[in-house]
Design a protein around this motif. Sequence first.
Motif, PDB file in Angstrom:
ATOM      1  N   GLY A 173       0.849  -1.131   0.137  1.00 14.17           N
ATOM      2  CA  GLY A 173       0.019  -0.031  -0.067  1.00 14.17           C
ATOM      3  C   GLY A 173       0.894   1.345   0.053  1.00 14.17           C
ATOM      4  O   GLY A 173       0.400   2.193  -0.553  1.00 14.17           O
ATOM      5  N   LYS A 174       2.032   1.260   0.475  1.00 10.10           N
ATOM      6  CA  LYS A 174       3.008   2.564   0.442  1.00 10.10           C
ATOM      7  C   LYS A 174       3.271   3.005  -0.719  1.00 10.10           C
ATOM      8  O   LYS A 174       3.516   3.996  -0.839  1.00 10.10           O
ATOM      9  N   ASP A 178      -2.906   6.357  -5.223  1.00  8.37           N
ATOM     10  CA  ASP A 178      -4.214   6.791  -5.042  1.00  8.37           C
ATOM     11  C   ASP A 178      -4.576   6.771  -3.654  1.00  8.37           C
ATOM     12  O   ASP A 178      -4.359   5.667  -3.000  1.00  8.37           O
ATOM     13  N   PRO A 179      -4.730   7.697  -2.810  1.00 10.10           N
ATOM     14  CA  PRO A 179      -4.902   7.831  -1.473  1.00 10.10           C
ATOM     15  C   PRO A 179      -5.992   7.172  -0.920  1.00 10.10           C
ATOM     16  O   PRO A 179      -5.737   6.341  -0.017  1.00 10.10           O
ATOM     17  N   GLN A 180      -7.186   7.005  -1.640  1.00  8.10           N
ATOM     18  CA  GLN A 180      -8.348   6.299  -1.368  1.00  8.10           C
ATOM     19  C   GLN A 180      -8.092   4.637  -1.305  1.00  8.10           C
ATOM     20  O   GLN A 180      -8.384   3.863  -0.278  1.00  8.10           O
ATOM     21  N   ALA A 181      -7.182   4.251  -2.467  1.00  9.72           N
ATOM     22  CA  ALA A 181      -6.925   2.658  -2.676  1.00  9.72           C
ATOM     23  C   ALA A 181      -5.724   2.374  -1.687  1.00  9.72           C
ATOM     24  O   ALA A 181      -5.935   1.208  -0.944  1.00  9.72           O
ATOM     25  N   ARG A 182      -5.059   3.221  -1.080  1.00  9.78           N
ATOM     26  CA  ARG A 182      -3.964   3.156  -0.112  1.00  9.78           C
ATOM     27  C   ARG A 182      -4.562   2.968   1.124  1.00  9.78           C
ATOM     28  O   ARG A 182      -4.555   2.097   2.047  1.00  9.78           O
ATOM     29  N   ALA A 183      -5.845   3.740   1.440  1.00 14.49           N
ATOM     30  CA  ALA A 183      -6.188   3.890   2.759  1.00 14.49           C
ATOM     31  C   ALA A 183      -7.281   2.432   2.930  1.00 14.49           C
ATOM     32  O   ALA A 183      -7.127   1.835   3.961  1.00 14.49           O
TER      33      ALA A 183
END
Length: 491
Positions: A173-174, A178-183
Amino acid sequence: MAASVSSTLQGDPMHPSNSVGQRGSITSQEQQQHFYSDMAQVVQQENEHMSHQMQQQPMSTSPNSQPFDYQQQQQQQQQYDHDQQRYHQQQYEQAQLWQQQQLLQQQAEMYPQYPVEEDQLDQSVLSHDHLKPGHKATLLSYTQTLELYRQNAKKTNDPELQFEFAAFMIDAGKALEDPQARAELFDEAMKLLRKLATSGHAESQHYLAECYASGFAKGKPDFDKAFPLWVQASKHGHPDAAYRTGRCYDEGLGTRKDSARAVQFYRKAASANHPGAMWRLGVVTLYGELGLTASPRDGVKWLKRSAQAATPEFPFALYELAQLHERGIENIVFVDAEYSISLYSQAAELGHAASAFRLGECWEYGKLGCNQDPRLSIHYYTLAAQQEHPEASFALAAWYLVGSPGILPQSDAEAYIWAKRAADKGLAKALYALGYFTEVGIGPQKDANEAIEWYKKAAAAGDKRATQRLEGVPVDASGKDKNKDEKCTVM
């Protein structure tokens, strides 16, 4: 000696700024390697199957068809095999060349004072464009990898496999933009970790505690949640969790300070040969801290055991022993400058900045039996400065200020940059040096107002020269003298 102990504490992995999930990162890389290896075998089998089908196709019975030519088919197969062999050879040569270019690039980054010739770096080799058949190729590979891992984790009740999947999600994830996909990926990983921790899985408890302690989980360190998880993991026999529980009791992180309990957990971790716990026990026993009676002999024994098990995460005992062998302890530790250099070198190889800085001093000034060697001095100062060691950064600035013929070109700009990196860490003499540089025009252009601001910061940090300068005492504008042993009067 108190200063030496505090300096080692600065590099301690308990510090919130350190990265989280080293084990998870390693295991995720191993899982990715196994996955890509399996995928490569599948692709190879598919190619062989298609080739076999083509060979087994029946001859056409159409009136217009030509008789089947077995010799021609054999020649085509030989040509195909030759092309495949040539292709794999090209790929191997490309990989070898790419590896060489990577090593050259790393050398250029680690030792900027020894620039790599431009013609040595083939940028076309470093480009991965030829490996990208489409703009969604990378995303597709990542999605397939993640989904395959997810399905395998769901099919099993093995907590180890599920933990590896959670660690993989955090590591993968790091890299997501994409912030949403990472979150979403992080949330899935944290839920799985909490479930495993609740079920009593020690590695998950420890990993989750690290997430809280580093600030990864909430954006800021939360030792109130990390501490009980470490306690639980230590009860399940996790040595590193026991060590970190001891540090929490030692420093009052997530709990009240309790010297007796800190020693208790240190001993528990040390019994499992944990290098960090043995180092801390050695220090507190050597100097009589945490309510223990000072016992230099026992303290040195713990330090020696820790040094034998030293790792890049825990090289501190090597540094402590090197310092002890510089001054000695009567009837316990003999003075041995050569052995001190050896211990410092071992610690520096493991990434210990303070040891690298000490070696830089020794090779610069000829201390501890070392001959003066600018090349080695600059090398070790650079190793330490790259880890943001303020004294090493300032020493490197001094070298750049005068240069070293055939080794390091003189550069006012580099001197200013490294001095500023030291000043950003609050080093008083670096703050004064920046005031001096700005006043006389070394690096940036002269700016009296900015120089005064630097002098004020230096005076507040305790530099007496800055206080005198603010009172109107003039500075020597000819601060550099390349013909003297002292590299710069202001340094």
